[in-house]
Design a protein around this motif. Structure first.
Motif, PDB file in Angstrom:
ATOM      1  N   TRP A 209      83.226  50.598  23.117  1.00  0.00           N
ATOM      2  CA  TRP A 209      82.078  50.776  22.315  1.00  0.00           C
ATOM      3  C   TRP A 209      81.342  52.027  22.434  1.00  0.00           C
ATOM      4  CZ3 TRP A 209      76.651  51.342  21.961  1.00  0.00           C
ATOM      5  CH2 TRP A 209      76.239  51.378  20.935  1.00  0.00           C
ATOM      6  N   ALA A 210      81.230  52.463  23.618  1.00  0.00           N
ATOM      7  CA  ALA A 210      80.353  53.838  23.914  1.00  0.00           C
ATOM      8  C   ALA A 210      81.267  55.055  23.700  1.00  0.00           C
ATOM      9  CB  ALA A 210      80.322  53.870  25.493  1.00  0.00           C
ATOM     10  N   TYR A 211      82.591  54.925  23.823  1.00  0.00           N
ATOM     11  CA  TYR A 211      83.671  55.934  23.350  1.00  0.00           C
ATOM     12  C   TYR A 211      83.839  55.860  21.902  1.00  0.00           C
ATOM     13  CZ  TYR A 211      85.611  58.969  27.114  1.00  0.00           C
ATOM     14  OH  TYR A 211      85.851  59.944  28.011  1.00  0.00           O
ATOM     15  N   LEU A 212      83.763  54.724  21.101  1.00  0.00           N
ATOM     16  CA  LEU A 212      83.864  54.911  19.684  1.00  0.00           C
ATOM     17  C   LEU A 212      82.818  55.278  19.024  1.00  0.00           C
ATOM     18  CD1 LEU A 212      85.893  51.343  19.590  1.00  0.00           C
ATOM     19  CD2 LEU A 212      86.596  53.712  18.679  1.00  0.00           C
ATOM     20  N   ALA A 213      81.570  54.901  19.676  1.00  0.00           N
ATOM     21  CA  ALA A 213      80.289  55.751  19.252  1.00  0.00           C
ATOM     22  C   ALA A 213      80.293  57.169  19.223  1.00  0.00           C
ATOM     23  CB  ALA A 213      78.955  55.087  19.839  1.00  0.00           C
ATOM     24  N   MET A 214      80.673  57.576  20.282  1.00  0.00           N
ATOM     25  CA  MET A 214      80.820  59.029  20.501  1.00  0.00           C
ATOM     26  C   MET A 214      81.870  59.729  19.891  1.00  0.00           C
ATOM     27  SD  MET A 214      80.930  59.649  24.707  1.00  0.00           S
ATOM     28  CE  MET A 214      81.002  61.317  24.779  1.00  0.00           C
ATOM     29  N   ARG A 215      82.554  59.044  19.425  1.00  0.00           N
ATOM     30  CA  ARG A 215      83.804  59.812  18.591  1.00  0.00           C
ATOM     31  C   ARG A 215      83.420  59.731  16.965  1.00  0.00           C
ATOM     32  NH1 ARG A 215      85.265  61.587  22.697  1.00  0.00           N
ATOM     33  NH2 ARG A 215      87.150  61.284  23.799  1.00  0.00           N
ATOM     34  N   PHE A 319      83.027  60.919  28.240  1.00  0.00           N
ATOM     35  CA  PHE A 319      82.132  59.755  28.655  1.00  0.00           C
ATOM     36  C   PHE A 319      82.147  59.296  30.304  1.00  0.00           C
ATOM     37  CE2 PHE A 319      81.406  55.142  29.129  1.00  0.00           C
ATOM     38  CZ  PHE A 319      79.989  54.908  28.818  1.00  0.00           C
ATOM     39  N   GLY A 320      81.157  59.396  30.978  1.00  0.00           N
ATOM     40  CA  GLY A 320      81.701  59.036  32.377  1.00  0.00           C
ATOM     41  C   GLY A 320      80.140  59.566  33.201  1.00  0.00           C
ATOM     42  N   GLN A 387      78.354  62.594  28.197  1.00  0.00           N
ATOM     43  CA  GLN A 387      77.527  61.236  28.102  1.00  0.00           C
ATOM     44  C   GLN A 387      77.609  60.286  29.400  1.00  0.00           C
ATOM     45  OE1 GLN A 387      74.859  60.092  25.948  1.00  0.00           O
ATOM     46  NE2 GLN A 387      74.748  58.710  27.427  1.00  0.00           N
ATOM     47  N   LEU A 388      76.527  60.086  30.022  1.00  0.00           N
ATOM     48  CA  LEU A 388      76.441  59.328  31.063  1.00  0.00           C
ATOM     49  C   LEU A 388      76.706  57.844  30.650  1.00  0.00           C
ATOM     50  CD1 LEU A 388      75.780  59.386  34.264  1.00  0.00           C
ATOM     51  CD2 LEU A 388      73.333  58.953  33.650  1.00  0.00           C
ATOM     52  N   TYR A 389      77.236  57.150  31.635  1.00  0.00           N
ATOM     53  CA  TYR A 389      77.448  55.653  31.239  1.00  0.00           C
ATOM     54  C   TYR A 389      76.172  54.883  30.806  1.00  0.00           C
ATOM     55  CZ  TYR A 389      81.028  56.576  35.041  1.00  0.00           C
ATOM     56  OH  TYR A 389      81.809  57.021  36.001  1.00  0.00           O
ATOM     57  N   LEU A 390      76.236  54.039  29.790  1.00  0.00           N
ATOM     58  CA  LEU A 390      75.064  53.734  29.128  1.00  0.00           C
ATOM     59  C   LEU A 390      74.280  53.109  29.897  1.00  0.00           C
ATOM     60  CD1 LEU A 390      76.451  53.251  25.565  1.00  0.00           C
ATOM     61  CD2 LEU A 390      75.592  55.157  26.180  1.00  0.00           C
TER      62      LEU A 390
END
Length: 431
Positions: A209-215, A319-320, A387-390
């Motif tokens: 979800w985080a990566y898809l939000a970033m993309r 993301f990481g 982006q740091l891990y949520l």
């Protein structure tokens, strides 16, 4: 974990941590002398290095430090990721932290700092800490002050089985989300499980979800949404819908909802034993695959999370996060000395060579020989956003809400809209 090899998700494993935990609780965060006795200072070091080779390498490094500092003893407490976070929550409530403890930085570290529990390292480490890689230091900088020292930096991406891709007719790793879904379909058509997932632990699910939000929304959008306390925008709902498109393909291994990450039947082992074609995980993945399963060796490849067509984000946005160490407030000088030792070129070279972490000391980059590690390093060096891990970037309650809701979406009990609304509500209540 979001967790993490000795990085945000660490070299995780089922460990004997539960047995160590309560003993450790009574022993940590002692007097400011770090537990001096008979001229010897004992410093307690909590970390999440519970799998080999890292576990043994770190223990050897502690012995090496003791040999160089005969008046210091290092007491190691190693906890699996989730157990570690649980114990730390208890310690924060008690107002006492270990002398040296693992941190991912971000909002969780800020909470500990705001509670007055963490040592300001700005002046005590300046002569040597300024020479570490800037991107690796950033998660531990709060209001311009240093509260942690990194030992690793990295990113989340897809680790894949080259042979299984070839069997399914997937000639090259996908670079778009549509192409990724197509590859999943091809793998399924050949009777190959496309993706291994540790649904029991939730944080590996959050990565999607985080990566898809970033993309869809762009790299800066996740932090802006947290600051604005609003995740209900169209891009965040779209991220959930893209994830649902994947879930609807039923790409995960049988029983994934009850699977852990690093157990013999968990996510890493499923990939390492060739029973699934991919996992979305950090740079530590190869080591955990080999420790929990057989490992893939030269058959293992890496590719970045695909771009979403029409999205505002780029495939070069990463993301990481990394792993670092912080000290309890008023920690003894021996603890600072240990951080300096751990951040030295000699130690970093050993960590890079033996545990596959990515270097934080610039001179140690020459030690990278593994092609996949080089690929990750190249992605980091070329990153146009980070982006740091949520579940580390955000306050703990908000991070947990993200993990819980994404897990619910993948399990089919929440919609993309409900996920966005629940995270928004948690962000508002946190203030």
């Amino acid at each position: 974990m979001g967790d993490p090899a000795l990085s945000r998700r660490g070299f995780l494993a089922a460990s004997a941590a539960a047995g160590v935990g309560m003993t450790a609780l009574s022993g940590c965060g002692g007097d400011s002398d770090g537990g001096s006795s008979g001229g010897t200072t004992t410093i307690e070091w909590w970390n999440i290095s519970t799998t080999e080779p890292a576990k043994g390498v770190w223990a050897a490094l502690a012995k090496k430090f003791e040999a160089q500092n005969p008046d210091v003893k290092v007491k190691i407490v190693q906890l699996e990721n989730d157990a570690y976070k649980s114990k730390m929550t208890t310690l924060i409530a008690s107002g006492k932290l270990p002398d040296i403890f693992h941190t991912w930085g971000g909002g969780v570290l800020k909470q500990q700092v705001d509670a007055g529990l963490v040592e300001d390292l700005t002046d005590r480490t300046k002569p040597w800490a300024d020479g570490l890689l800037k991107v690796a230091r950033e998660p531990y900088l709060l209001d311009g002050k240093v509260y942690g020292i990194p030992f690793d930096i990295g990113m989340i991406g897809f680790w894949y089985n080259k042979t299984l891709f070839k069997q399914a007719g997937v000639s090259t790793p996908p670079t778009t989300w549509t192409g990724f879904l197509d590859a999943v379909g091809k793998l399924k058509a050949k009777g190959i499980t496309p993706i291994a997932l540790a649904g029991k632990e939730k944080w590996p699910e959050m990565y999607y979800w985080a990566y898809l939000a970033m993309r869809t929304a762009g790299a800066d959008a996740l932090q802006k949404a947290y600051d604005d306390k609003d995740f209900t925008g169209a891009d965040f709902v779209a991220a959930g819908k893209h994830l649902k498109d994947l879930v609807d393909l039923q790409p995960f291994q049988k029983g994934f909802l009850n699977a852990a990450y690093s157990t013999p039947t968990g996510q890493a082992a499923t990939v390492g034993n060739g029973k699934a074609a991919m996992e979305l995980m950090g740079q530590w993945a190869p080591s955990v695959q080999a420790d929990a399963g057989k490992g893939l060796g030269d058959d293992l490849g890496f590719f970045p999370f695909p771009a979403v067509e029409g999205g505002k984000g780029a495939i070069t946005e990463v993301f990481g996060g990394g792993g670092g160490h912080a000290l309890r407030r008023d920690a003894p000088q021996a603890a600072v000395d240990f951080l300096k030792f751990f951040a030295s070129q000699a130690t970093d070279l050993e960590l890079v060579k033996k545990t596959s972490v990515l270097p934080v000391v610039p001179a140690a980059e020459s030690a990278i020989t593994d092609p996949n590690t080089k690929a990750v390093q190249a992605q980091l060096n070329g990153a146009t956003g980070f982006q740091l891990y949520l579940d580390q970037a955000y306050a703990p309650a908000v991070g947990q809400e993200v993990n819980d809701n994404v897990s619910a979406l993948i399990a089919g009990s929440k919609s993309p809209e409900q996920v966005a609304q629940s995270i928004t509500q948690a962000a508002k209540e946190e203030q």
